[in-house]
Design an enzyme around this catalytic site. Structure first.
Site, PDB file in Angstrom:
ATOM      1  N   HIS A  47      -7.703   7.822 -10.698  1.00 40.06           N
ATOM      2  CA  HIS A  47      -7.360   6.529 -11.278  1.00 40.06           C
ATOM      3  C   HIS A  47      -8.104   5.394 -10.559  1.00 40.06           C
ATOM      4  O   HIS A  47      -7.744   4.228 -10.705  1.00 40.06           O
ATOM      5  CB  HIS A  47      -5.852   6.302 -11.210  1.00 40.06           C
ATOM      6  CG  HIS A  47      -5.092   7.198 -12.133  1.00 40.06           C
ATOM      7  ND1 HIS A  47      -4.948   8.550 -11.906  1.00 40.06           N
ATOM      8  CD2 HIS A  47      -4.451   6.954 -13.300  1.00 40.06           C
ATOM      9  CE1 HIS A  47      -4.251   9.094 -12.885  1.00 40.06           C
ATOM     10  NE2 HIS A  47      -3.926   8.150 -13.738  1.00 40.06           N
ATOM     11  N   ASP A 176       4.920   7.258  -6.765  1.00 40.34           N
ATOM     12  CA  ASP A 176       4.074   6.995  -7.939  1.00 40.34           C
ATOM     13  C   ASP A 176       3.925   8.311  -8.684  1.00 40.34           C
ATOM     14  O   ASP A 176       3.171   9.183  -8.265  1.00 40.34           O
ATOM     15  CB  ASP A 176       2.714   6.453  -7.494  1.00 40.34           C
ATOM     16  CG  ASP A 176       1.787   6.145  -8.665  1.00 40.34           C
ATOM     17  OD1 ASP A 176       2.222   6.267  -9.823  1.00 40.34           O
ATOM     18  OD2 ASP A 176       0.617   5.786  -8.408  1.00 40.34           O
ATOM     19  N   MET A 177       4.672   8.473  -9.762  1.00 40.54           N
ATOM     20  CA  MET A 177       4.665   9.762 -10.444  1.00 40.54           C
ATOM     21  C   MET A 177       4.675   9.587 -11.954  1.00 40.54           C
ATOM     22  O   MET A 177       5.281   8.664 -12.493  1.00 40.54           O
ATOM     23  CB  MET A 177       5.876  10.594 -10.029  1.00 40.54           C
ATOM     24  CG  MET A 177       7.215   9.974 -10.350  1.00 40.54           C
ATOM     25  SD  MET A 177       8.614  11.079 -10.027  1.00 40.54           S
ATOM     26  CE  MET A 177       8.491  12.206 -11.417  1.00 40.54           C
ATOM     27  N   TRP A 228      13.124  19.882 -19.514  1.00 40.64           N
ATOM     28  CA  TRP A 228      13.922  19.026 -20.401  1.00 40.64           C
ATOM     29  C   TRP A 228      14.336  17.721 -19.727  1.00 40.64           C
ATOM     30  O   TRP A 228      14.513  16.699 -20.386  1.00 40.64           O
ATOM     31  CB  TRP A 228      15.155  19.779 -20.904  1.00 40.64           C
ATOM     32  CG  TRP A 228      15.974  20.432 -19.824  1.00 40.64           C
ATOM     33  CD1 TRP A 228      16.997  19.878 -19.121  1.00 40.64           C
ATOM     34  CD2 TRP A 228      15.803  21.749 -19.297  1.00 40.64           C
ATOM     35  NE1 TRP A 228      17.493  20.760 -18.201  1.00 40.64           N
ATOM     36  CE2 TRP A 228      16.765  21.941 -18.280  1.00 40.64           C
ATOM     37  CE3 TRP A 228      14.934  22.814 -19.592  1.00 40.64           C
ATOM     38  CZ2 TRP A 228      16.900  23.117 -17.554  1.00 40.64           C
ATOM     39  CZ3 TRP A 228      15.056  23.988 -18.860  1.00 40.64           C
ATOM     40  CH2 TRP A 228      16.030  24.141 -17.858  1.00 40.64           C
TER      41      TRP A 228
END
Length: 337
Positions: A47, A176-177, A228
């Protein structure tokens, strides 16, 4: 992967020349080159430097308006709505973060919901920005649909990155995920290195879970973190970003054909309003110490708090230089000509 060693100064100078060539102002070029270099310095090439060719492609195609100025469109106390007017996601996010910090300093807590912006690159950038000004931060963004909702076959949810930052003397805590097991930027970086994923990251074209980044990139179907649970959290973040900003949902973004005009939320808290700063530090350090006080699963292993390894990589790369893909660096040089 062939790599070259680039210093922080060399990269920042080269990137600034690229941004100036594409008509960004001197100040904008300084900021963009600094942010992309810092992301790379922190080990997030996916990034940072690796995103430059895609970013410039968006500029060329008119998806990023280099003349755009973000504007406030509504306010209520410590909460505001802003429109990014399709400007640079990095520049818009820096503006939104600064405004949120200012609101938090004035009210104890501040929130800015931003619509019609572009990819903010490394979301952690804005967590560090807030923590450096002694603010707790919670920030998130929606994206184009790039994951199937759990139980479905077709992409209907985004990997919607979430950032949470807590200031700390000994080193800020910065989570940061993305909601995918791996971001597509991370998978592209591993593909450049001809490496596989340590765990399944998505489905291939035959609907089989895969560790091969190329298979997942080709299929465009990453897997939600926590299965989920990650699927549900992705949907909730999309709902909040869309509702609070009155902007585009992942559904609407997906109809555009390119990831643009996305929605984001920036929330900051000034913990100094509680006037017990020393106790706050003690509580944070207590949690970190307890987490680290374990036998490692593997010999030589250790546990880390969010952001700890970033600080170590930053220190190492400042001293030794940054390893950059030769392919990417040559693309950068070509853009600067």
């Amino acid at each position: 992967m062939n790599e070259v060693l680039i210093s922080k100064e060399e990269m920042q100078t080269m990137l600034k020349s690229v941004f100036l060539k594409y008509s960004f102002t001197e100040q904008q070029a300084d900021t963009l080159s600094r942010i992309h270099t810092e992301s790379t310095l922190d080990g997030i090439s996916s990034h940072g430097i690796n995103r430059i060719p895609v970013f410039i492609d968006y500029v060329r195609r008119g998806l990023i308006n280099i003349e755009a100025i973000p504007e406030k469109i509504a306010e209520m106390g410590s909460m505001e709505r802003w429109d990014g007017n399709l400007g640079s996601g990095v520049l818009n996010a820096i503006t939104a973060t600064e405004r949120t910090i200012s609101l938090a300093k004035n009210h104890g807590m501040g929130l800015v919901a931003l619509r019609n912006t572009n990819h903010w690159m490394r979301g952690g950038t804005y967590g560090w920005q807030a923590a450096n000004q002694d603010c707790i931060a919670i920030m998130f963004t929606n994206t184009t649909p790039n994951m199937p909702a759990w139980g479905g076959k077709h992409n209907r949810i985004g990997n919607n990155p979430l950032v949470i930052a807590i200031p700390r003397k000994e080193g800020h805590i910065v989570l940061d995920m993305a909601m995918s097991q791996y971001s597509f930027g991370k998978m592209e970086n591993l593909l450049l290195k001809n490496e596989t994923l340590p765990f399944n990251g998505g489905w291939d074209s035959h609907d089989q879970l895969s560790k091969n980044p190329k298979d997942i990139i080709d299929s465009g179907r990453s897997i939600p973190v926590g299965y989920w649970k990650g699927s549900a959290l992705s949907m909730i973040l999309d709902m909040l970003a869309t509702l609070l900003s009155a902007g585009n949902s992942t559904f609407k973004i997906g109809q555009k054909g390119s990831e643009t005009a996305i929605s984001q939320v920036f929330l900051c808290i000034d913990p100094s309003v509680f006037s017990d700063k020393e106790l706050q530090e003690e509580l944070i350090n207590e949690i970190i110490a307890y987490t680290k006080d374990v036998d490692p699963m593997k010999k030589g292993g250790a546990t880390f708090y969010p952001g700890e390894r970033t600080l170590a990589v930053r220190t190492k790369n400042r001293k030794e230089g940054m390893k950059v893909s030769s392919k990417i660096w040559n693309e950068i040089l070509a853009l600067a000509r």
